[in-house]
Scaffold this motif. Sequence first.
Motif, PDB file in Angstrom:
ATOM      1  N   MET A   1       6.644   9.120  13.525  1.00  0.00           N
ATOM      2  CA  MET A   1       6.629   8.046  12.543  1.00  0.00           C
ATOM      3  C   MET A   1       5.200   7.780  12.079  1.00  0.00           C
ATOM      4  N   THR A   2       4.994   7.788  10.787  1.00  0.00           N
ATOM      5  CA  THR A   2       3.689   7.480  10.204  1.00  0.00           C
ATOM      6  C   THR A   2       3.742   6.086   9.603  1.00  0.00           C
ATOM      7  N   THR A   3       2.777   5.251   9.953  1.00  0.00           N
ATOM      8  CA  THR A   3       2.753   3.881   9.461  1.00  0.00           C
ATOM      9  C   THR A   3       1.653   3.739   8.419  1.00  0.00           C
ATOM     10  N   VAL A   4       2.024   3.247   7.243  1.00  0.00           N
ATOM     11  CA  VAL A   4       1.071   3.071   6.149  1.00  0.00           C
ATOM     12  C   VAL A   4       0.899   1.583   5.872  1.00  0.00           C
ATOM     13  N   ILE A   5      -0.343   1.138   5.916  1.00  0.00           N
ATOM     14  CA  ILE A   5      -0.688  -0.249   5.601  1.00  0.00           C
ATOM     15  C   ILE A   5      -1.205  -0.269   4.170  1.00  0.00           C
ATOM     16  N   PHE A   6      -0.394  -0.769   3.260  1.00  0.00           N
ATOM     17  CA  PHE A   6      -0.784  -0.858   1.859  1.00  0.00           C
ATOM     18  C   PHE A   6      -1.517  -2.171   1.626  1.00  0.00           C
ATOM     19  N   LEU A   7      -2.653  -2.080   0.985  1.00  0.00           N
ATOM     20  CA  LEU A   7      -3.506  -3.245   0.754  1.00  0.00           C
ATOM     21  C   LEU A   7      -3.843  -3.346  -0.733  1.00  0.00           C
ATOM     22  N   ARG A   8      -3.541  -4.494  -1.314  1.00  0.00           N
ATOM     23  CA  ARG A   8      -4.018  -4.741  -2.678  1.00  0.00           C
ATOM     24  C   ARG A   8      -5.469  -5.212  -2.595  1.00  0.00           C
ATOM     25  N   HIS A   9      -6.282  -4.798  -3.542  1.00  0.00           N
ATOM     26  CA  HIS A   9      -7.680  -5.224  -3.575  1.00  0.00           C
ATOM     27  C   HIS A   9      -7.797  -6.741  -3.667  1.00  0.00           C
ATOM     28  N   PHE A 170      11.628  -3.363  -9.687  1.00  0.00           N
ATOM     29  CA  PHE A 170      10.374  -3.480  -8.954  1.00  0.00           C
ATOM     30  C   PHE A 170       9.613  -4.758  -9.274  1.00  0.00           C
ATOM     31  N   GLN A 171       9.880  -5.365 -10.431  1.00  0.00           N
ATOM     32  CA  GLN A 171       9.205  -6.610 -10.801  1.00  0.00           C
ATOM     33  C   GLN A 171       9.600  -7.770  -9.889  1.00  0.00           C
ATOM     34  N   ARG A 172      10.639  -7.611  -9.086  1.00  0.00           N
ATOM     35  CA  ARG A 172      11.058  -8.670  -8.165  1.00  0.00           C
ATOM     36  C   ARG A 172      10.108  -8.793  -6.967  1.00  0.00           C
ATOM     37  N   LEU A 173       9.296  -7.787  -6.749  1.00  0.00           N
ATOM     38  CA  LEU A 173       8.366  -7.785  -5.625  1.00  0.00           C
ATOM     39  C   LEU A 173       7.048  -8.430  -6.042  1.00  0.00           C
ATOM     40  N   ILE A 174       6.533  -9.331  -5.229  1.00  0.00           N
ATOM     41  CA  ILE A 174       5.265 -10.010  -5.495  1.00  0.00           C
ATOM     42  C   ILE A 174       4.210  -9.450  -4.549  1.00  0.00           C
ATOM     43  N   SER A 181       1.143  -4.907   2.880  1.00  0.00           N
ATOM     44  CA  SER A 181       2.542  -4.492   2.982  1.00  0.00           C
ATOM     45  C   SER A 181       2.567  -3.239   3.855  1.00  0.00           C
ATOM     46  N   ILE A 182       3.554  -3.144   4.738  1.00  0.00           N
ATOM     47  CA  ILE A 182       3.557  -2.064   5.720  1.00  0.00           C
ATOM     48  C   ILE A 182       4.874  -1.299   5.654  1.00  0.00           C
ATOM     49  N   VAL A 183       4.767   0.024   5.603  1.00  0.00           N
ATOM     50  CA  VAL A 183       5.939   0.900   5.589  1.00  0.00           C
ATOM     51  C   VAL A 183       5.786   1.932   6.698  1.00  0.00           C
ATOM     52  N   ARG A 184       6.838   2.093   7.476  1.00  0.00           N
ATOM     53  CA  ARG A 184       6.865   3.151   8.487  1.00  0.00           C
ATOM     54  C   ARG A 184       7.762   4.276   7.985  1.00  0.00           C
ATOM     55  N   ARG A 189      14.076   8.345   6.844  1.00  0.00           N
ATOM     56  CA  ARG A 189      13.909   7.379   5.759  1.00  0.00           C
ATOM     57  C   ARG A 189      12.759   6.437   6.093  1.00  0.00           C
ATOM     58  N   PRO A 190      12.227   5.753   5.085  1.00  0.00           N
ATOM     59  CA  PRO A 190      11.183   4.758   5.345  1.00  0.00           C
ATOM     60  C   PRO A 190      11.796   3.439   5.805  1.00  0.00           C
ATOM     61  N   PHE A 191      11.002   2.678   6.562  1.00  0.00           N
ATOM     62  CA  PHE A 191      11.376   1.323   6.959  1.00  0.00           C
ATOM     63  C   PHE A 191      10.256   0.379   6.526  1.00  0.00           C
ATOM     64  N   VAL A 192      10.603  -0.637   5.747  1.00  0.00           N
ATOM     65  CA  VAL A 192       9.619  -1.591   5.254  1.00  0.00           C
ATOM     66  C   VAL A 192       9.485  -2.712   6.281  1.00  0.00           C
ATOM     67  N   LEU A 193       8.297  -2.821   6.889  1.00  0.00           N
ATOM     68  CA  LEU A 193       8.058  -3.790   7.952  1.00  0.00           C
ATOM     69  C   LEU A 193       7.495  -5.117   7.458  1.00  0.00           C
ATOM     70  N   ARG A 194       6.745  -5.064   6.392  1.00  0.00           N
ATOM     71  CA  ARG A 194       6.076  -6.278   5.925  1.00  0.00           C
ATOM     72  C   ARG A 194       5.805  -6.133   4.425  1.00  0.00           C
ATOM     73  N   VAL A 195       5.965  -7.230   3.669  1.00  0.00           N
ATOM     74  CA  VAL A 195       5.691  -7.233   2.232  1.00  0.00           C
ATOM     75  C   VAL A 195       4.850  -8.459   1.897  1.00  0.00           C
ATOM     76  N   ASN A 196       3.739  -8.247   1.195  1.00  0.00           N
ATOM     77  CA  ASN A 196       2.913  -9.340   0.666  1.00  0.00           C
ATOM     78  C   ASN A 196       2.439 -10.297   1.754  1.00  0.00           C
ATOM     79  N   ASP A 197       2.007  -9.758   2.871  1.00  0.00           N
ATOM     80  CA  ASP A 197       1.530 -10.571   3.989  1.00  0.00           C
ATOM     81  C   ASP A 197       0.070 -10.938   3.754  1.00  0.00           C
ATOM     82  N   THR A 198      -0.235 -12.213   3.830  1.00  0.00           N
ATOM     83  CA  THR A 198      -1.616 -12.667   3.626  1.00  0.00           C
ATOM     84  C   THR A 198      -2.183 -13.408   4.824  1.00  0.00           C
ATOM     85  N   GLY A 199      -1.487 -13.351   5.954  1.00  0.00           N
ATOM     86  CA  GLY A 199      -2.015 -14.012   7.148  1.00  0.00           C
ATOM     87  C   GLY A 199      -1.239 -13.642   8.383  1.00  0.00           C
ATOM     88  N   GLY A 200      -1.849 -13.858   9.536  1.00  0.00           N
ATOM     89  CA  GLY A 200      -1.174 -13.591  10.795  1.00  0.00           C
ATOM     90  C   GLY A 200      -1.573 -12.268  11.406  1.00  0.00           C
TER      91      GLY A 200
END
Length: 224
Positions: A1-9, A170-174, A181-184, A189-200
């Motif tokens: 399993m590869t985990t990708v941490i997507f980060l918006r600037h 896709f416009q429903r996603l903020i 946002s984290i995807v494994r 198949r991919p598993f979405v672990l976190r979306v639009n996380d700004t703390g914790g």
Amino acid sequence: MTTVIFLRHGLTESTGRLLTGRMPGVHLDSRGLAQAADLAKRLAGIRLSAIVSSPLERCRETVQPIADQTGLPIEIEPGVIECGYGDWTGRDLRHLTKDPLWRILQTHPSSVVFPGAEGESLRAVQYRAVDAVRAWNARLGAKAAWLCCTHADVIRLVLADALGMHLDEFQRLIIDPCSVSIVRYTTTRPFVLRVNDTGGDLASLIEPAARRRSRGSTRPRATP
């Protein structure tokens, strides 16, 4: 399993005001620099395999504190660069909302091609971004956790693919500035672990030792 941490600037002076697209010279403002510093602290508990960034300055500046902290180089990936907005680049968002194409962008984005010679379709953006992510997954291997710093629309399009969501939804996603946002990705198949996380805490999402032990593994964790 590869985990990708997507980060918006992080935030820039033009965030929410102008559609900067691929304009050069768009840098983090003081708020964005503070966000980047805080994010590096949040990621301190994760052993990253790579730091991958869009070529644009605001993304490279966002991950610079993480690169300084980890000693990893910033790998530039053209496949996750911002969408080519063509003639819309640099325009005021208040004016763009009055353009007839804006309504189509909100309701039927899979049909949109941005105007002008440099305009790109959202279908093309999704294809190249997902292709780039999967190429990095293959390169880094199944046990990797890596960071990808890119742009809001790019992240939303990649998440839509991971969720099996039609591009028109896709416009429903903020995706907020400096959010995570984290995807494994698994072999099935991919598993979405976190979306639009700004703390914790984030370290608990990357295969913690406690979880491995609970599955019966007695192998000690390797020393860094």
